[in-house]
Structure formats: structure tokens, C-alpha cells
Scaffold this active site. Structure first.
Site, PDB file in Angstrom:
ATOM      1  N   CYS A   1     -45.930 -10.794  35.752  1.00 31.97           N
ATOM      2  CA  CYS A   1     -46.088 -11.172  37.335  1.00 31.97           C
ATOM      3  C   CYS A   1     -46.699  -9.765  38.013  1.00 31.97           C
ATOM      4  O   CYS A   1     -46.696  -9.744  39.219  1.00 31.97           O
ATOM      5  CB  CYS A   1     -44.945 -11.700  37.859  1.00 31.97           C
ATOM      6  SG  CYS A   1     -43.392 -10.834  38.179  1.00 31.97           S
TER       7      CYS A   1
ATOM      8  N   GLU B   1     -26.150 -16.730 -13.273  1.00 35.47           N
ATOM      9  CA  GLU B   1     -25.305 -15.849 -12.496  1.00 35.47           C
ATOM     10  C   GLU B   1     -26.241 -15.491 -11.165  1.00 35.47           C
ATOM     11  O   GLU B   1     -27.369 -15.611 -11.337  1.00 35.47           O
ATOM     12  CB  GLU B   1     -25.189 -14.550 -13.370  1.00 35.47           C
ATOM     13  CG  GLU B   1     -24.319 -14.664 -14.353  1.00 35.47           C
ATOM     14  CD  GLU B   1     -24.453 -13.306 -15.240  1.00 35.47           C
ATOM     15  OE1 GLU B   1     -25.173 -12.168 -14.912  1.00 35.47           O
ATOM     16  OE2 GLU B   1     -23.572 -13.169 -16.209  1.00 35.47           O
TER      17      GLU B   1
ATOM     18  N   LYS C   1     -29.701 -16.835 -18.579  1.00 35.06           N
ATOM     19  CA  LYS C   1     -29.840 -16.325 -19.816  1.00 35.06           C
ATOM     20  C   LYS C   1     -29.158 -17.209 -20.827  1.00 35.06           C
ATOM     21  O   LYS C   1     -28.454 -18.120 -20.424  1.00 35.06           O
ATOM     22  CB  LYS C   1     -28.774 -15.159 -19.893  1.00 35.06           C
ATOM     23  CG  LYS C   1     -29.052 -14.152 -18.733  1.00 35.06           C
ATOM     24  CD  LYS C   1     -27.780 -12.988 -18.712  1.00 35.06           C
ATOM     25  CE  LYS C   1     -27.866 -12.443 -17.335  1.00 35.06           C
ATOM     26  NZ  LYS C   1     -26.522 -11.240 -17.171  1.00 35.06           N
TER      27      LYS C   1
ATOM     28  N   LYS D   1     -28.167 -13.069  -9.071  1.00 35.81           N
ATOM     29  CA  LYS D   1     -28.821 -11.855  -9.369  1.00 35.81           C
ATOM     30  C   LYS D   1     -28.333 -10.841  -8.175  1.00 35.81           C
ATOM     31  O   LYS D   1     -28.979 -10.981  -6.844  1.00 35.81           O
ATOM     32  CB  LYS D   1     -30.483 -12.164  -9.350  1.00 35.81           C
ATOM     33  CG  LYS D   1     -31.124 -10.778  -9.789  1.00 35.81           C
ATOM     34  CD  LYS D   1     -32.619 -10.973  -9.942  1.00 35.81           C
ATOM     35  CE  LYS D   1     -33.327 -10.017 -10.583  1.00 35.81           C
ATOM     36  NZ  LYS D   1     -33.112  -8.610  -9.845  1.00 35.81           N
TER      37      LYS D   1
ATOM     38  N   LEU E   1     -36.285  -8.002 -16.154  1.00 39.75           N
ATOM     39  CA  LEU E   1     -36.419  -9.245 -16.271  1.00 39.75           C
ATOM     40  C   LEU E   1     -37.732  -9.978 -15.733  1.00 39.75           C
ATOM     41  O   LEU E   1     -38.211  -9.530 -14.686  1.00 39.75           O
ATOM     42  CB  LEU E   1     -35.329 -10.049 -15.392  1.00 39.75           C
ATOM     43  CG  LEU E   1     -33.737  -9.837 -15.849  1.00 39.75           C
ATOM     44  CD1 LEU E   1     -32.785 -10.527 -14.852  1.00 39.75           C
ATOM     45  CD2 LEU E   1     -33.553 -10.721 -17.202  1.00 39.75           C
TER      46      LEU E   1
ATOM     47  N   ARG F   1     -30.601   3.213 -14.359  1.00 42.40           N
ATOM     48  CA  ARG F   1     -31.493   2.858 -15.190  1.00 42.40           C
ATOM     49  C   ARG F   1     -32.557   3.944 -15.388  1.00 42.40           C
ATOM     50  O   ARG F   1     -33.188   3.801 -16.448  1.00 42.40           O
ATOM     51  CB  ARG F   1     -32.007   1.582 -14.661  1.00 42.40           C
ATOM     52  CG  ARG F   1     -33.190   0.822 -15.537  1.00 42.40           C
ATOM     53  CD  ARG F   1     -33.505  -0.240 -14.630  1.00 42.40           C
ATOM     54  NE  ARG F   1     -34.036  -1.102 -15.599  1.00 42.40           N
ATOM     55  CZ  ARG F   1     -35.631  -0.881 -15.420  1.00 42.40           C
ATOM     56  NH1 ARG F   1     -36.237  -0.196 -14.400  1.00 42.40           N
ATOM     57  NH2 ARG F   1     -36.513  -1.476 -16.114  1.00 42.40           N
TER      58      ARG F   1
ATOM     59  N   ASP G   1       0.740  -1.117  -0.014  1.00 43.90           N
ATOM     60  CA  ASP G   1      -0.036  -0.096  -0.074  1.00 43.90           C
ATOM     61  C   ASP G   1       0.941   1.185  -0.028  1.00 43.90           C
ATOM     62  O   ASP G   1       0.644   2.192  -0.500  1.00 43.90           O
ATOM     63  CB  ASP G   1      -1.006  -0.040   1.182  1.00 43.90           C
ATOM     64  CG  ASP G   1      -1.897  -1.024   1.204  1.00 43.90           C
ATOM     65  OD1 ASP G   1      -1.939  -1.777  -0.135  1.00 43.90           O
ATOM     66  OD2 ASP G   1      -2.747  -1.193   2.019  1.00 43.90           O
TER      67      ASP G   1
ATOM     68  N   ASP H   1       0.682   4.279  -2.646  1.00 42.24           N
ATOM     69  CA  ASP H   1       0.373   5.673  -2.121  1.00 42.24           C
ATOM     70  C   ASP H   1       1.651   6.541  -2.875  1.00 42.24           C
ATOM     71  O   ASP H   1       1.512   7.764  -3.144  1.00 42.24           O
ATOM     72  CB  ASP H   1       0.586   5.842  -0.709  1.00 42.24           C
ATOM     73  CG  ASP H   1      -0.665   5.155  -0.132  1.00 42.24           C
ATOM     74  OD1 ASP H   1      -1.766   4.877  -0.874  1.00 42.24           O
ATOM     75  OD2 ASP H   1      -0.726   4.711   1.018  1.00 42.24           O
TER      76      ASP H   1
END
Ligand code: IVH
Length: 667
Positions: A409, A112, A288, A114, A82, A135, A32, A36
Site C-alpha cells: 500500500c 533399519e 539388508k 538409515k 549403499l 570412512r 547421578d 559422580d
């Protein structure tokens, strides 16, 4: 200048490569810190030469200035939805339709998971990401390009070669379940509210006007298809996905090519069985047709392709109505709010109750009787109310509050100090707490009634032969002998054990009562201090605070326990039944009164327990750690760090002989 430009390009290429290794392949090849360094060098060069900054530079993933609103994007190819299949027979129909239409005996499919996220369409021109759109209504979506750029698994520039001039990649943006939990924890702390589920969190993050906020969210993008492409990429979906992987996308590991109905259902069952272990939330699998030629032959309905179907899992989350909220008392007396729901199917079972955990949780979610709520049940987890659908709240609802009296109680219900939970104080009497209270009463460190184990206790409680612990002493031989798996001999043994238990000690008896936070040690201390049960029962919280080791919470628990009328009645009944204890030898004025001992290392002539008993008999106390308050440290073989500490504090040390002399047990 050209050398700067070269270096910038070189850095970008390196950074893109390492980003891909890290985020897409999960297989980084540099540390890392080294990453960086590359990143900072690029940032510095771009700061010095702003004219070299391009939108596809990896430095642009951090997000930019907030937008006022999203622009609109018209999808070149509409984003459809779908059709759903719920039962195996729906899948059978799907497969049959295709076989008939294509006139083939067996179809090759791709299957696959969903993913339950937000769909996104990424448009690449000449390999560079130019727009990202949601969408929307399928025809027109929102332009979320600035946000999509911050998602590490969205390539800003496609890797490798061979991509068409125009390529729209469509897929799902999701948040890993693990990351979701972390995100929600932080959000709760910072803003006092949470996202209902990972899908909402992903959607909320992508539809952020401030892309620097999106950049901080742990989003991932998984492709599931393409939109417009200027040239054919592959002949099958599986090959298309392999290409997308080459170009830098993270393709889900679970994609499989399967044959025929059998293959589809086997896939469904396999993923279904592993659903909880999959790091992302999924709500089904998608089947599919693999070959694009066959897809074309099948075509579309108005809303969805005929060549694909979503086979849904039983929903983890559903909505229903809260018919009531009741306070339910558990075995230990903890009172939990429980929503009584209009029954619904969640995750494959009918649910009619869901825990609301505690009063704070009810307040935070503001759940009320009459509300429509989202209920969730994942795996084996107990059903939970995720949240309220505010728009559906009827008029006149009222916030819910924990009752002041136990519904089981009638004893007081009280909030446990420093905790979110409430507890019923009628420990000895409360029906809901019976099983636990009786089992504890009979256990070895308490009244030690041999043979009165969990199974027998359960039978006695279920048949209502024992309602409070006092009823144990009213049991008769024939009642026990008539129980399942008992018989004459066992019944006699239990009756004998009950009789024997009547002769006990005060510490055992106090411990047996099951007062919250009064364990065996505290019971001994209390017995020492008060000598008998009467003074203890009448002690105020202030009186109790004078007892060594009794703090405000314990003092409160004890005095409130004895204040409950029902608890007092039960104690009286036990005593009336003949339970007796030896007079407590009070050693408050003993030779070692007020002295604190610490034991370290092993003694030759006695066990640690014996040594402790010898000290306590004389009114001394044994502590686990050395401090300035320690009077003596008893040093045995292989003494540890306590010895060093004692030396450094100058505390008097006793070897075994000196200790034995002190407690009057000369060798
Ligand atoms: S294929 C023509 N595959 O589910 C649409 N969709 O209910 C083809 N989704 O809008 C979609 N995972 O947002 C496909 N593996 C997957 C998917 C998937 C999630 C979403 C997608 C789609 C919605 C339809």
C-alpha cells in the site's frame, strides 16, 4: 599398591556398568550423585597413581590435548556405500534380483532406519577400543580415536564375553534432534553461528582436533555392521546385533526382521509415517539380507553390496536458487521477507517460496538474490532457508534490506520496537491487512456489527466489495443478497446491523481502528483524555505521553498510525458515512480524579465490573495490584492477600457501605 590397583579396576567396572545402564539402556540404577562419587574417587586415585591410567579408563572420556592433524587409518575391510532406491519399483527390482540369484521364493531381510550422521569404524583388540576411524574415501579414513573415546555410547572396553580377538564395529554417529536444537541455540549465543543440520553438527564434532570439545557434544553411536572380525560372530545380522548389544553397544530399537517385498514396503511406510517422531534425523531405511551366507553369495559391485539397498525418503533438505526476495505483508501488518525459489521438490512437495522470518535472519544468514541455498521442510513445518552455499554465490550480489515503504500500500514500514519484526503502518488501508482489519472492526467489542463474521468478511474482501473498513458503510442490500449462503433475510439483517453500528461510542470506535497496542482499556483512556477524535489524531508523541498509562511505544504507535495519510482518509470516510458517537463525559475533574482503587473480594450489591465503572465514571482508576500509589482498597467478602498488603502499607480501606457512599450509590 595392589589394593589400589584392585580398587581402580573395581571402580572402572562399576562406572562402565552404570554408564551402559544410563546411556545405552536408558535405565540407570543409581543416582547421578552416587555416580559422580564413584567417578571422582577413580579420578583421585588415577591422579595419585598416574601409572595406573589406561586409555580405556572411563576418566579418559573427557578428551585430551588437541591434535595438530589426524593420522590416517587404512581400513582392513573397505567401507563401501549403499545403492539407493527411490520408488517402490526400485525395491521390487532389488528383491527380484536377489530371489533369482539365490533361487529362493522369499527372502528374509533386516530393515533399519538409515541414520543421517557420520559413519565410524571402531576397532577392538582383545575387547579394548584401539582405533576409531572415519570412512574417508572408503579405503583410508582419519584417526579420530581420541574423539570417539569421549562418546558415551562407544564402549571403551567391551562388556560380557565371547567377542573375537579382533572386532571392527561400524556404525553411525548422530545427534538427537532435541540436543541439536539446544546445541545450536547455545552456539548462536556464543559464536553467532549455527550448524546447518544434525549431520553437520555430528560430523563437525567428530572431526574436531580438540577432543575436549568433542566430549561436550551430545553424540551417540549406533552400530549397523562390522568390518574385520577374527572369527565369525553370528550367522545372521539380527543375531550379530543382539551380540553387539550384549557387548555394550546401543542397538537401534527400530531394527526388524521382515519377509519379502511386502515386508520391506510395510516397514518403509511405518517408519515414514513416524519419521518426525523418531528422535534422530533419518533419510530413509536400509534393507539388508539377514543371512550372511546369502550375502556372500550375492557379493559386491565396485562401490556397494548387492545384498543391501537404501530406500530413501523424500529429501527434507535440497539446494536451489533464490530468484527474488520479496517483502510479504501479513494480516496483522507484519512484513516478512520471503525467498522466491526456483521450484524444487522437498519432503514430497514442490516448494517455490520459503520464509526468511525477518531482517535480522536475512542478515545473519546473509541470503541474497542469486544465491544457491539449502532449503528444508520437515513434517508440516513451513519451508525454511537453512543457509547459503557460499562457494556458489555469483558475482555482484547485494545484501537484502527491508523496504522503507509497504509493497502492498505504500505506507511506511517500521521496525517494531524491541522486536525483530517490521510492520506496515497502513493498518486501515493496506490490502494485505484488509481481512484482519475488517474482521476486527466489526467484532463485538468494536463496532459490534452482528452477522459480519469471518466467512462473510472473506467473501466481501475476495469479491472486492470491501477494500477498507469505510466500504462497509457503502454496502447495499442487493450486493449482500447475491453472495453465497446469504439470501434476502440475512442481507437485510446485516444492513440493519451496519446501520445500527453507526451510533457508537468513541472508545469503541478507537478500539475498532486496530491501532497496534490500543485495546479496549487504552481506547477508553484515550477517549477520556482527548474527548474527541480530532485532538487525538493531531496529538504529538509528547502530547500522548501525558496520557495516563501511555508509554513511549504506545505513543509512537498511535501518532504514527494517525500520520499515515491513507488511514486519515479512511477515518474521514467513515465519519462522512454517518458514524457518530455520544459526547464523551469527561471526568478528568471528577470527584475521584487522580485516585487509584484496588478491589479485593466480592461485593454484595454490585459486580466487579459495575464497581469499576462507578469509579471510572468519577474519574478514578482501578488497578490490579496494591502499591504505595494505591489510594483506596475496597474490601469485599473473602478478601485475599491484597488486603494484607494494603494493611502493611497503611492504605485506606473501604468496606462495601463506605465505598457505595463514596461513589454516591448509597444502599
Ligand atoms: S549398512 C556396506 N545401515 O549410510 C555399507 N548403513 O549410504 C553398509 N548408514 O556408509 C552400510 N544408517 O554410513 C547401513 N542402518 C544403516 C545405516 C547406514 C546409516 C550410512 C552408512 C553408510 C551410508 C551408505
Amino acid at each position: 599398591m595392589s589394593s589400589v590397583r584392585d580398587r581402580v579396576e573395581q571402580l572402572r567396572e562399576k562406572i562402565n556398568y552404570h554408564n551402559h545402564r544410563y546411556y545405552v539402556l536408558d535405565d540407570p540404577v543409581i543416582s547421578d550423585a552416587d555416580f559422580d562419587k564413584l567417578f571422582q574417587e577413580l579420578q583421585a586415585l588415577e591422579a595419585a597413581h598416574p601409572e595406573l591410567v589406561t586409555p580405556d579408563s572411563p576418566t579418559q572420556r573427557v578428551g585430551g590435548a588437541p591434535l595438530k592433524e589426524f593420522g590416517a587409518v587404512r581400513h582392513a575391510v573397505p567401507m563401501l556405500s549403499l545403492g539407493n532406491a527411490f520408488e517402490d519399483s526400485d525395491v521390487e527390482d532389488f528383491d527380484r534380483r536377489i530371489r533369482q540369484a539365490l533361487d529362493k521364493p522369499i527372502i528374509e531381510y533386516v530393515a533399519e532406519p538409515k541414520l543421517d550422521g557420520l559413519s565410524l569404524s571402531l576397532r577392538y583388540e582383545n575387547g579394548v577400543l584401539v582405533t576409531a576411524a572415519t570412512r574417508g574415501d572408503g579405503e583410508k579414513g582419519e584417526d579420530v580415536t581420541a574423539n570417539a573415546r569421549t562418546i558415551k555410547t562407544v564402549p571403551l572396553h567391551l562388556l560380557g564375553k565371547g567377542w573375537p580377538k579382533v572386532l571392527e564395529v561400524r556404525g553411525e554417529v548422530v545427534i538427537r534432534k532435541k540436543d541439536f536444537e539446544k546445541l545450536n541455540k547455545e552456539r548462536l549465543q556464543r559464536e553467532g553461528k549455527v550448524f546447518a543440520n544434525p549431520r553437520n553438527a555430528a560430523a563437525g564434532s567428530v572431526r574436531q582436533l580438540d577432543s575436549s570439545i568433542t566430549a561436550k557434544r551430545p553424540l551417540s553411536f549406533f552400530p549397523w555392521g562390522t568390518g574385520e572380525t577374527s572369527a565369525e560372530v553370528a550367522a545372521t545380522h539380527s543375531k550379530l546385533m543382539a551380540k553387539l548389544a550384549d557387548w555394550g553397544f546401543r542397538v537401534g530399537e527400530e531394527l526388524k526382521v521382515v519377509k519379502g517385498l511386502q515386508g520391506l514396503l510395510a516397514y518403509y511406510n511405518d517408519i515414514g509415517a513416524r519419521r518426525d517422531k523418531i528422535p534422530y534425523e533419518i533419510d530413509g531405511v536400509v534393507y539388508k539380507i539377514d543371512h550372511f551366507d546369502d550375502r556372500e553369495a550375492m557379493g559386491f559391485t565396485a562401490r556397494a553390496p548387492r545384498w543391501a539397498v537404501a530406500h530413501k525418503f523424500p529429501a527434507h533438505e535440497v539446494t536451489t536458487e533464490v530468484e527474488d526476495i520479496i517483502a510479504s505483508v501479513g494480516r496483522t501488518g507484519v512484513v516478512t521477507p520471503v525467498a522466491q525459489l526456483k521450484p524444487v521438490a522437498v519432503g514430497g512437495v514442490i516448494v517455490s517460496r520459503a520464509t526468511l522470518h525477518n531482517q535480522d535472519e536475512v542478515e545473519r544468514k546473509d541470503v541474497r538474490v542469486g544465491d544457491t541455498v539449502i532449503v528444508r521442510r520437515a513434517g508440516d513445518v513451513i519451508p525454511e532457508v537453512v543457509g547459503v552455499i557460499a562457494d556458489k554465490r555469483p558475482k555482484g550480489t547485494k545484501p537484502w534490506h527491508m523496504p522503507k515503504k509497504c509493497p502492498g500500500c505504500g505506507s511506511e514500514v517500521e521496525r517494531i520496537e524491541d522486536e525483530a519484526a517490521h510492520r506496515c503502518l497502513g493498518g486501515l488501508y493496506c490490502a494485505a491487512q484488509r481481512m484482519g482489519a475488517i474482521g476486527h472492526f466489526a467484532s463485538r467489542g468494536a463496532m459490534d456489527i452482528e452477522g459480519l463474521g469471518d466467512k462473510l468478511v472473506m467473501q466481501l474482501v475476495e469479491q472486492e466489495l470491501v477494500k477498507t473498513v469505510a466500504d462497509i458503510y457503502r454496502l447495499e442490500h442487493d450486493q449482500l443478497a447475491a453472495l453465497e449462503r446469504m439470501g434476502d433475510k440475512s442481507a437485510k439483517n446485516v444492513i440493519d446491523a451496519i446501520e445500527k453500528s453507526k451510533h457508537t461510542t468513541l472508545p469503541r470506535f478507537l478500539y475498532a481502528l486496530g491501532i497496534p497496542q490500543v485495546g479496549e482499556v487504552m481506547a477508553k483512556t484515550l477517549a477520556q483524555h482527548f474527548g474527541d477524535i480530532g485532538p487525538l489524531m493531531d496529538a504529538s508523541e509528547e502530547d500522548l505521553l501525558e496520557v495516563p498509562d501511555v508509554g513511549p511505544i504506545v505513543a509512537h504507535n498511535i501518532s504514527h498510525f494517525f500520520q499515515q495519510r491513507h488511514n486519515r482518509e479512511v477515518i474521514q470516510q467513515i465519519i462522512d458515512a454517518g458514524v457518530r458517537w455520544d459526547k464523551v463525559k469527561r471526568t478528568a475533574g471528577g470527584a475521584l480524579a487522580g485516585k487509584t482503587f484496588v478491589l479485593t473480594g466480592g461485593l454484595e450489591t454490585m459486580t466487579r465490573g459495575d464497581a469499576k465503572a462507578a469509579i471510572e465514571e468519577l474519574g478514578g482508576k482501578v488497578s490490579g495490584s496494591v502499591s504505595k500509589k494505591t489510594d483506596y482498597v475496597v474490601v469485599g467478602d473473602e478478601a485475599g492477600s491484597k488486603l494484607d498488603k494494603a494493611k502493611s502499607l497503611g492504605i485506606e480501606l473501604l468496606d462495601e457501605a463506605a465505598f457505595l457512599k463514596l461513589v454516591g450509590k448509597k444502599r
